[in-house]
Design a protein around this motif. Structure first.
Motif, PDB file in Angstrom:
ATOM      1  N   SER A   1       9.429  14.412  -8.756  1.00 47.70           N
ATOM      2  CA  SER A   1       9.868  14.322  -7.378  1.00 47.70           C
ATOM      3  C   SER A   1       9.627  12.917  -6.832  1.00 47.70           C
ATOM      4  O   SER A   1       8.624  12.290  -7.142  1.00 47.70           O
ATOM      5  N   VAL A   2      10.554  12.435  -6.034  1.00 45.34           N
ATOM      6  CA  VAL A   2      10.438  11.124  -5.405  1.00 45.34           C
ATOM      7  C   VAL A   2      10.348  11.325  -3.904  1.00 45.34           C
ATOM      8  O   VAL A   2      11.156  12.033  -3.316  1.00 45.34           O
ATOM      9  N   ARG A   3       9.349  10.735  -3.292  1.00 45.50           N
ATOM     10  CA  ARG A   3       9.175  10.812  -1.836  1.00 45.50           C
ATOM     11  C   ARG A   3       8.994   9.411  -1.291  1.00 45.50           C
ATOM     12  O   ARG A   3       8.401   8.555  -1.925  1.00 45.50           O
ATOM     13  N   ARG A   4       9.487   9.185  -0.094  1.00 42.73           N
ATOM     14  CA  ARG A   4       9.310   7.905   0.602  1.00 42.73           C
ATOM     15  C   ARG A   4       8.590   8.160   1.906  1.00 42.73           C
ATOM     16  O   ARG A   4       8.759   9.209   2.518  1.00 42.73           O
ATOM     17  N   TRP A   5       7.800   7.177   2.333  1.00 44.54           N
ATOM     18  CA  TRP A   5       7.161   7.284   3.637  1.00 44.54           C
ATOM     19  C   TRP A   5       7.008   5.895   4.220  1.00 44.54           C
ATOM     20  O   TRP A   5       7.101   4.892   3.530  1.00 44.54           O
ATOM     21  N   ASP A   6       6.778   5.863   5.516  1.00 37.12           N
ATOM     22  CA  ASP A   6       6.584   4.596   6.208  1.00 37.12           C
ATOM     23  C   ASP A   6       5.121   4.484   6.627  1.00 37.12           C
ATOM     24  O   ASP A   6       4.317   5.387   6.381  1.00 37.12           O
ATOM     25  N   TRP A   7       4.761   3.363   7.264  1.00 37.73           N
ATOM     26  CA  TRP A   7       3.366   3.147   7.654  1.00 37.73           C
ATOM     27  C   TRP A   7       2.904   4.165   8.685  1.00 37.73           C
ATOM     28  O   TRP A   7       1.737   4.569   8.688  1.00 37.73           O
ATOM     29  N   GLN A   8       3.786   4.581   9.566  1.00 41.30           N
ATOM     30  CA  GLN A   8       3.392   5.566  10.579  1.00 41.30           C
ATOM     31  C   GLN A   8       2.939   6.861   9.915  1.00 41.30           C
ATOM     32  O   GLN A   8       1.921   7.433  10.266  1.00 41.30           O
ATOM     33  N   ARG A   9       3.686   7.315   8.926  1.00 39.89           N
ATOM     34  CA  ARG A   9       3.300   8.536   8.206  1.00 39.89           C
ATOM     35  C   ARG A   9       2.075   8.291   7.337  1.00 39.89           C
ATOM     36  O   ARG A   9       1.184   9.137   7.236  1.00 39.89           O
ATOM     37  N   ALA A  10       1.987   7.128   6.709  1.00 37.71           N
ATOM     38  CA  ALA A  10       0.846   6.820   5.843  1.00 37.71           C
ATOM     39  C   ALA A  10      -0.455   6.780   6.629  1.00 37.71           C
ATOM     40  O   ALA A  10      -1.515   7.109   6.093  1.00 37.71           O
TER      41      ALA A  10
END
Length: 66
Positions: free
Chosen positions: A36-45
């Motif tokens: 599975s591939v997931r992306r996130w941004d700094w706000q979510r991190a």
């Protein structure tokens, strides 16, 4: 102008459009893998609960902070 290869990781001379295209190709290759591939941004991190909500369905094991 010579054609540029989309497999080259060197994007220093690529146009912004070429960089976007190369990223799309890279992401397509990752999606074809049996994972599975997931992306996130700094706000979510920076939000442990939001990041966990994204990663948990992907099968990422979570552990509590010590």
């Amino acid at each position: 102008m010579a054609a540029r290869s989309t497999s080259s990781p060197n994007t220093s001379r690529a146009t912004p459009g070429e960089v976007v295209y190369q990223e799309k190709v890279r992401e397509d290759r990752l999606r074809a893998l049996p994972m599975s591939v997931r992306r996130w941004d700094w706000q979510r991190a920076n939000s442990p609960s939001r990041l966990a909500a994204l990663l948990r369905p992907a099968g990422v094991p979570l552990r509590r902070a010590r």
